[in-house]
Design a protein around this motif. Structure first.
Motif, mmCIF file in Angstrom:
data_model
loop_
_atom_site.group_PDB
_atom_site.id
_atom_site.type_symbol
_atom_site.label_atom_id
_atom_site.label_comp_id
_atom_site.label_asym_id
_atom_site.label_seq_id
_atom_site.Cartn_x
_atom_site.Cartn_y
_atom_site.Cartn_z
ATOM 1 N N LYS A 108 11.448 11.763 0.973
ATOM 2 C CA LYS A 108 10.280 11.045 0.340
ATOM 3 C C LYS A 108 10.133 9.593 0.806
ATOM 4 C CE LYS A 108 10.825 12.992 -4.204
ATOM 5 N NZ LYS A 108 10.881 12.498 -5.711
ATOM 6 N N GLN A 109 9.264 9.088 0.971
ATOM 7 C CA GLN A 109 8.851 7.758 1.160
ATOM 8 C C GLN A 109 8.242 6.762 0.185
ATOM 9 O OE1 GLN A 109 7.247 7.381 5.505
ATOM 10 N NE2 GLN A 109 6.590 9.437 5.011
ATOM 11 N N LEU A 110 8.750 5.346 0.334
ATOM 12 C CA LEU A 110 8.051 4.650 -0.821
ATOM 13 C C LEU A 110 7.073 3.524 0.271
ATOM 14 C CD1 LEU A 110 8.081 3.539 -3.735
ATOM 15 C CD2 LEU A 110 9.864 1.886 -3.087
ATOM 16 N N MET A 111 6.011 3.423 -0.437
ATOM 17 C CA MET A 111 4.855 2.708 0.235
ATOM 18 C C MET A 111 4.819 1.388 -0.646
ATOM 19 S SD MET A 111 2.566 1.809 2.648
ATOM 20 C CE MET A 111 2.672 0.479 2.283
ATOM 21 N N ILE A 112 5.167 0.253 -0.330
ATOM 22 C CA ILE A 112 5.458 -0.940 -0.797
ATOM 23 C C ILE A 112 4.348 -1.910 -0.396
ATOM 24 C CG2 ILE A 112 7.097 -3.025 -1.486
ATOM 25 C CD1 ILE A 112 9.150 -0.997 -0.753
ATOM 26 N N PRO A 113 3.345 -2.335 -1.306
ATOM 27 C CA PRO A 113 2.235 -3.338 -0.801
ATOM 28 C C PRO A 113 2.663 -4.851 -0.818
ATOM 29 C CG PRO A 113 1.916 -2.369 -3.068
ATOM 30 C CD PRO A 113 3.162 -1.928 -2.589
ATOM 31 N N HIS A 114 1.915 -5.523 -0.412
ATOM 32 C CA HIS A 114 2.146 -6.905 -0.441
ATOM 33 C C HIS A 114 2.165 -7.560 -2.034
ATOM 34 C CE1 HIS A 114 -0.780 -7.173 3.296
ATOM 35 N NE2 HIS A 114 0.334 -6.971 3.649
ATOM 36 N N GLY A 115 3.045 -8.327 -2.206
ATOM 37 C CA GLY A 115 3.295 -8.759 -3.535
ATOM 38 C C GLY A 115 4.396 -8.043 -4.294
ATOM 39 N N PHE A 116 5.447 -7.723 -3.560
ATOM 40 C CA PHE A 116 6.461 -7.144 -3.873
ATOM 41 C C PHE A 116 7.723 -7.587 -3.341
ATOM 42 C CE2 PHE A 116 3.415 -4.147 -5.590
ATOM 43 C CZ PHE A 116 3.812 -3.670 -6.593
ATOM 44 N N ALA A 117 8.812 -7.904 -4.004
ATOM 45 C CA ALA A 117 10.211 -7.852 -3.559
ATOM 46 C C ALA A 117 10.862 -6.565 -3.277
ATOM 47 C CB ALA A 117 10.930 -8.873 -4.255
ATOM 48 N N HIS A 118 11.630 -6.334 -2.029
ATOM 49 C CA HIS A 118 12.042 -5.025 -1.688
ATOM 50 C C HIS A 118 13.657 -5.347 -1.560
ATOM 51 C CE1 HIS A 118 13.198 -2.110 1.197
ATOM 52 N NE2 HIS A 118 12.696 -1.366 0.309
ATOM 53 N N GLY A 119 14.319 -4.254 -2.006
ATOM 54 C CA GLY A 119 15.712 -4.291 -1.624
ATOM 55 C C GLY A 119 16.244 -2.606 -2.013
ATOM 56 N N PHE A 120 17.676 -2.300 -1.466
ATOM 57 C CA PHE A 120 18.107 -1.153 -1.551
ATOM 58 C C PHE A 120 19.441 -1.003 -1.627
ATOM 59 C CE2 PHE A 120 17.583 -1.378 3.145
ATOM 60 C CZ PHE A 120 18.651 -0.680 3.547
ATOM 61 N N SER A 121 20.082 -0.045 -2.144
ATOM 62 C CA SER A 121 21.452 0.137 -2.322
ATOM 63 C C SER A 121 21.745 1.562 -1.428
ATOM 64 C CB SER A 121 22.168 0.091 -3.592
ATOM 65 O OG SER A 121 21.466 1.135 -4.485
ATOM 66 N N VAL A 122 22.983 1.554 -0.966
ATOM 67 C CA VAL A 122 23.382 2.641 -0.379
ATOM 68 C C VAL A 122 24.278 3.436 -1.321
ATOM 69 C CG1 VAL A 122 24.624 3.618 1.925
ATOM 70 C CG2 VAL A 122 23.382 1.652 1.936
ATOM 71 N N LEU A 123 23.793 4.730 -1.380
ATOM 72 C CA LEU A 123 24.657 5.650 -2.326
ATOM 73 C C LEU A 123 25.519 6.737 -1.628
ATOM 74 C CD1 LEU A 123 21.642 6.405 -4.785
ATOM 75 C CD2 LEU A 123 23.220 4.368 -4.961
ATOM 76 N N ASP A 161 32.661 -2.761 -8.136
ATOM 77 C CA ASP A 161 33.763 -3.321 -7.453
ATOM 78 C C ASP A 161 33.397 -2.459 -5.829
ATOM 79 O OD1 ASP A 161 34.213 -0.377 -8.261
ATOM 80 O OD2 ASP A 161 36.039 -0.224 -7.567
ATOM 81 N N GLU A 162 32.396 -1.787 -5.840
ATOM 82 C CA GLU A 162 31.926 -1.321 -4.525
ATOM 83 C C GLU A 162 30.793 -2.372 -3.783
ATOM 84 O OE1 GLU A 162 31.091 2.978 -4.410
ATOM 85 O OE2 GLU A 162 29.836 2.636 -6.327
ATOM 86 N N VAL A 163 30.260 -2.913 -4.578
ATOM 87 C CA VAL A 163 29.016 -3.585 -4.058
ATOM 88 C C VAL A 163 29.481 -4.634 -2.952
ATOM 89 C CG1 VAL A 163 27.200 -5.341 -4.831
ATOM 90 C CG2 VAL A 163 27.808 -3.536 -6.222
ATOM 91 N N ILE A 164 28.613 -4.492 -1.846
ATOM 92 C CA ILE A 164 28.638 -5.242 -0.501
ATOM 93 C C ILE A 164 27.424 -6.045 -0.585
ATOM 94 C CG2 ILE A 164 29.439 -5.502 1.665
ATOM 95 C CD1 ILE A 164 30.663 -2.886 1.571
ATOM 96 N N VAL A 165 27.282 -7.408 -0.453
ATOM 97 C CA VAL A 165 26.269 -8.049 -0.388
ATOM 98 C C VAL A 165 26.365 -9.184 0.754
ATOM 99 C CG1 VAL A 165 24.399 -9.556 -1.492
ATOM 100 C CG2 VAL A 165 25.671 -7.642 -2.746
ATOM 101 N N SER A 166 25.371 -9.503 1.804
ATOM 102 C CA SER A 166 25.482 -10.477 2.436
ATOM 103 C C SER A 166 25.533 -11.857 1.906
ATOM 104 C CB SER A 166 24.185 -10.471 3.386
ATOM 105 O OG SER A 166 23.200 -10.848 2.857
ATOM 106 N N GLU A 167 26.301 -12.682 2.765
ATOM 107 C CA GLU A 167 26.414 -14.117 2.111
ATOM 108 C C GLU A 167 25.043 -14.707 2.074
ATOM 109 O OE1 GLU A 167 28.941 -16.152 1.232
ATOM 110 O OE2 GLU A 167 30.131 -14.331 1.455
ATOM 111 N N LYS A 168 24.128 -14.469 2.851
ATOM 112 C CA LYS A 168 22.623 -14.786 2.731
ATOM 113 C C LYS A 168 22.150 -14.324 1.345
ATOM 114 C CE LYS A 168 18.284 -14.414 5.048
ATOM 115 N NZ LYS A 168 17.731 -13.740 6.434
ATOM 116 N N ASP A 169 22.044 -13.114 1.093
ATOM 117 C CA ASP A 169 21.607 -12.743 -0.325
ATOM 118 C C ASP A 169 22.378 -13.235 -1.579
ATOM 119 O OD1 ASP A 169 19.789 -11.215 1.122
ATOM 120 O OD2 ASP A 169 20.808 -9.221 0.969
ATOM 121 N N LEU A 170 23.545 -13.631 -1.231
ATOM 122 C CA LEU A 170 24.341 -14.097 -2.605
ATOM 123 C C LEU A 170 23.679 -15.430 -2.893
ATOM 124 C CD1 LEU A 170 27.939 -12.906 -1.744
ATOM 125 C CD2 LEU A 170 26.587 -12.086 -3.596
ATOM 126 N N VAL A 171 23.080 -16.234 -2.304
ATOM 127 C CA VAL A 171 22.825 -17.415 -2.508
ATOM 128 C C VAL A 171 21.192 -17.451 -2.950
ATOM 129 C CG1 VAL A 171 24.369 -18.799 -1.259
ATOM 130 C CG2 VAL A 171 22.375 -18.189 0.095
#
Length: 182
Positions: A108-123, A161-171
């Motif tokens: 599957k693919q997700l088409m995200i238009p303008h005007g949306f914030a986007h992110g994902f988590s690795v499962l 306890d398994e979440v990994i987020v960049s320093e940039k995204d934490l602020v």
């Protein structure tokens, strides 16, 4: 290919037609004419690819106009929870988010238009994500929302306890602190 509407207007899931035989499979991941037939009219100008391990959360990211990016997201290896947040101030679904599992298996693919914030988590143990964009990266227009914002209350399908987020995204600021013009 079939187009699957989501509860948020303009945010769609694309299910490719997959042809399988004894050699493997084939599908068109992108066909501009078929996209246009279905009202998807973006001029994609760049492909981006990331590789991440389990627990990584990337996002939530976006760019202000006139540098807003539409994204067509798919997974080459592994599985992710892909999340889009409607930040179009005049939208009836402003502040709502939608998530879908994208994987190498379901294609599957997700088409995200303008005007949306986007992110994902690795499962999965690892994941390779490929996404097309219709605008180049523009640092001065870059904005974001903190992944664990309580207003959005996104279930990233990971234990804390398994979440990994960049320093940039934490602020990144919370949703209520949005200060950009879309």
């Amino acid at each position: 290919m079939t187009i699957e509407k989501t509860p948020i207007q303009d945010l769609i899931i694309i299910n490719p037609s997959i042809f399988i035989d004894e050699r493997g499979y084939f599908f068109e991941a992108y066909n501009q004419a078929k996209f246009k037939e279905n009202g998807i009219n973006y001029n994609f100008i760049q492909d981006n690819q990331s590789f991440s391990k389990r627990g990584v959360i990337r996002g939530l990211h976006l760019q202000n106009n006139p540098f807003a990016q539409a994204k067509l997201v798919r997974v080459l290896e592994g599985e992710i929870l892909d999340v889009a947040v409607d930040v179009r101030k005049n939208s009836p679904t402003f502040g709502q988010h939608f998530s879908v599992v994208l994987s190498a298996e379901n294609k599957k693919q997700l088409m995200i238009p303008h005007g949306f914030a986007h992110g994902f988590s690795v499962l999965s143990e690892t994941a390779s994500v490929l996404y097309k964009v219709d605008q180049l990266y523009h640092k001065e227009s870059e904005r974001g929302i903190r992944y664990d914002d309580p207003t959005l209350n996104i279930d990233w399908q990971l234990s804390s306890d398994e979440v990994i987020v960049s320093e940039k995204d934490l602020v990144l600021p919370g949703f209520a602190a949005m200060d950009w013009e879309l």
